[in-house]
Design a protein around this motif. Structure first.
Motif, PDB file in Angstrom:
ATOM      1  N   PRO A 153       6.022  -1.634   9.883  1.00 28.14           N
ATOM      2  CA  PRO A 153       6.644  -0.328   9.643  1.00 28.14           C
ATOM      3  C   PRO A 153       6.265   0.308   8.306  1.00 28.14           C
ATOM      4  O   PRO A 153       6.602   1.460   8.073  1.00 28.14           O
ATOM      5  N   THR A 154       5.570  -0.441   7.429  1.00 28.52           N
ATOM      6  CA  THR A 154       5.314   0.098   6.089  1.00 28.52           C
ATOM      7  C   THR A 154       3.825   0.193   5.787  1.00 28.52           C
ATOM      8  O   THR A 154       3.414   0.158   4.642  1.00 28.52           O
ATOM      9  N   GLU A 191       2.665   6.771  -1.500  1.00 27.12           N
ATOM     10  CA  GLU A 191       3.773   7.719  -1.394  1.00 27.12           C
ATOM     11  C   GLU A 191       4.826   7.662  -2.478  1.00 27.12           C
ATOM     12  O   GLU A 191       5.755   8.461  -2.466  1.00 27.12           O
ATOM     13  N   ALA A 192       4.738   6.725  -3.414  1.00 29.28           N
ATOM     14  CA  ALA A 192       5.741   6.690  -4.480  1.00 29.28           C
ATOM     15  C   ALA A 192       5.579   7.911  -5.382  1.00 29.28           C
ATOM     16  O   ALA A 192       4.448   8.327  -5.679  1.00 29.28           O
ATOM     17  N   PRO A 193       6.676   8.499  -5.829  1.00 26.62           N
ATOM     18  CA  PRO A 193       6.594   9.710  -6.670  1.00 26.62           C
ATOM     19  C   PRO A 193       5.759   9.506  -7.931  1.00 26.62           C
ATOM     20  O   PRO A 193       5.024  10.413  -8.348  1.00 26.62           O
ATOM     21  N   TYR A 194       5.866   8.316  -8.526  1.00 26.78           N
ATOM     22  CA  TYR A 194       5.179   8.073  -9.793  1.00 26.78           C
ATOM     23  C   TYR A 194       3.684   7.812  -9.627  1.00 26.78           C
ATOM     24  O   TYR A 194       2.971   7.628 -10.614  1.00 26.78           O
ATOM     25  N   TYR A 195       3.165   7.788  -8.390  1.00 28.11           N
ATOM     26  CA  TYR A 195       1.728   7.630  -8.186  1.00 28.11           C
ATOM     27  C   TYR A 195       1.095   8.838  -7.497  1.00 28.11           C
ATOM     28  O   TYR A 195      -0.037   8.762  -6.992  1.00 28.11           O
ATOM     29  N   PRO A 238       0.816  -1.222   0.000  1.00 24.91           N
ATOM     30  CA  PRO A 238       0.000   0.000   0.000  1.00 24.91           C
ATOM     31  C   PRO A 238       0.848   1.270   0.000  1.00 24.91           C
ATOM     32  O   PRO A 238       0.479   2.270  -0.629  1.00 24.91           O
ATOM     33  N   LEU A 239       1.979   1.223   0.694  1.00 23.52           N
ATOM     34  CA  LEU A 239       2.845   2.398   0.773  1.00 23.52           C
ATOM     35  C   LEU A 239       3.233   2.913  -0.606  1.00 23.52           C
ATOM     36  O   LEU A 239       3.324   4.125  -0.826  1.00 23.52           O
ATOM     37  N   GLU A 240       3.431   2.008  -1.550  1.00 21.54           N
ATOM     38  CA  GLU A 240       3.856   2.429  -2.883  1.00 21.54           C
ATOM     39  C   GLU A 240       2.792   3.304  -3.542  1.00 21.54           C
ATOM     40  O   GLU A 240       3.103   4.324  -4.152  1.00 21.54           O
TER      41      GLU A 240
END
Length: 410
Positions: A407-408, A316-320, A311-313
């Motif tokens: 943690p993620t 918070e990922a720049p490309y999303y 879920p973190l991706e």
């Protein structure tokens, strides 16, 4: 003809008849012995295959389903070669957030590989994107070859290359049992996976053990079905299975989705009783960010798609960052399925997928289910492992996000 000569001829004829009868009797005995050395197994094609009673060496083309069943019924030591490179790898991924923080995911693997590390060292004679190495296969001198169509190595049942592979293996004179994975059916459901499990059980004369496994898996999704079957259509949330594939992004899309003709849709609509957020046909279909924003699902379920995606991706990922206005993202209703390398067809862990979808979609109906603990029970029941090993399997599938101190997961 003289009497002595007649007598000799008569004796010779009688001896010939007796010897001939003796030879015929031996041939029948040989056939009977031969039949006693084999059992008949009807595979997914409806073909009756003669497999040896005593099986010492098996090779497979499968991404884990066949090997998982073999492990559960206790015949994994007969495996001498595999047809999937995903069974022989440790996987590692890392993601950087817009804030510059990096999260690492290490030592992800198929549960079968974790439980049978020797698989790493077996000859691999087939993998996705490459032709089957028949010379290597034949050199292993297997008693049986078990092929699961729908696996990434032989993905499409009607593909000319797939059919040629089947014909070539059969021409080697080795008993070939062909299974149809869930993706081989127009209207797949979990009963087809149970059929595969039972066929594998028949191959090894472990039908009772295989049936017990199939019934346990079905009982887990039946439990979910019973809890959600009374939900009115107007109250069913839109649920989107989303593959955050880097290959899809390289092709100009945002990711991949799964349409009404997939088993993922069956999980959502027929077992969890929600609504598939993508009401079209398509399997791993690439869609744009604009398309996903237009769909605006209530819940997003991240699956294995050219990598693992927590879920973190998506948060918070720049490309999303262009997807942050999605309701599912704003409301933090994004969950992740277990890491499933070579995610072309469902395996023994399919009830985990259904439970994750159900918990993410109807948290209030499954409030009593602690997913982290449920996973441990699942691994123990399926693979017969102890609690510590179950925890290690949970980590190997990167499902530790279910823990309260994950943690993620923020």
């Amino acid at each position: 003809m003289k009497p002595n000569l007649q007598y000799c001829v008569l004796v010779t004829l009688l001896l010939s008849v007796l010897l001939s009868a003796g030879c015929m009797g031996n041939a029948s005995d040989d056939i009977a012995v031969s039949q006693e050395q084999y059992r008949t197994v009807v595979d997914s094609r409806g073909v009756a295959v003669q497999v040896p009673i005593d099986i010492e060496k098996v090779v497979t083309i499968s991404d884990g389903l066949v090997e998982g069943v073999m492990t559960t019924i206790g015949v994994q030591d007969t495996l001498v070669g595999v047809g999937s490179s995903c069974l022989q790898r440790n996987f590692n991924y890392s993601y950087e957030t817009v804030g510059g923080e990096t999260f690492d995911y290490e030592n992800g693997m198929n549960p079968v590989t974790y439980l049978n590390p020797g698989i790493m060292d077996l000859p691999c004679f087939a993998k996705s994107g490459s032709a089957v190495n028949y010379e290597t296969l034949a050199s292993l001198e297997p008693d049986v070859v078990i092929v699961r169509l729908g696996s990434c190595s032989l993905r499409f049942i009607d593909d000319e290359g797939t059919q040629k592979s089947i014909e070539t293996i059969e021409s080697l004179g080795i008993p070939l049992v062909v299974l149809y994975g869930s993706s081989c059916y127009d209207d797949a459901d979990v009963s087809t996976i149970s059929d595969e499990i039972r066929i594998i059980g028949q191959v090894f004369d472990k039908e009772a053990e295989a049936t017990k496994l199939a019934e346990y898996l079905e009982s887990q999704v039946d439990f979910i079905n019973e809890r959600t079957k009374d939900i009115p259509d107007e109250e069913k949330p839109d649920v989107l299975i989303f593959g955050a594939s880097p290959r899809a992004r390289s092709a100009g899309g945002a990711g991949q989705v799964f349409g009404l003709d997939t088993i993922e849709s069956f999980f959502i609509q027929d077992l969890v009783h929600a609504k598939n957020g993508f009401q079209e046909a398509g399997n791993f279909k690439i869609v744009s960010g604009e398309h996903i924003l237009a769909l605006n699902p209530d819940v997003i379920v991240l699956c294995t798609a050219s990598g693992y995606h927590p879920p973190l991706e998506l948060y918070e990922a720049p490309y999303y960052q262009n997807l942050q206005e999605l309701d599912a993202v704003k409301n933090r209703r994004v969950v992740a399925l277990p890491w499933s390398p070579c995610n072309c067809a469902k395996r023994l862990e399919y009830p985990i997928d259904v439970m994750v979808i159900a918990k993410g979609t109807y948290p209030e109906r499954f409030e009593d289910i602690n997913l982290a603990e449920w996973l441990l029970d699942f691994y123990q029941n399926v693979y017969g492992v102890d609690l510590d090993t179950a925890k290690e399997l949970r980590s190997a599938q990167w499902m530790d996000w279910t823990l309260e101190d994950c943690p993620t997961c923020d």
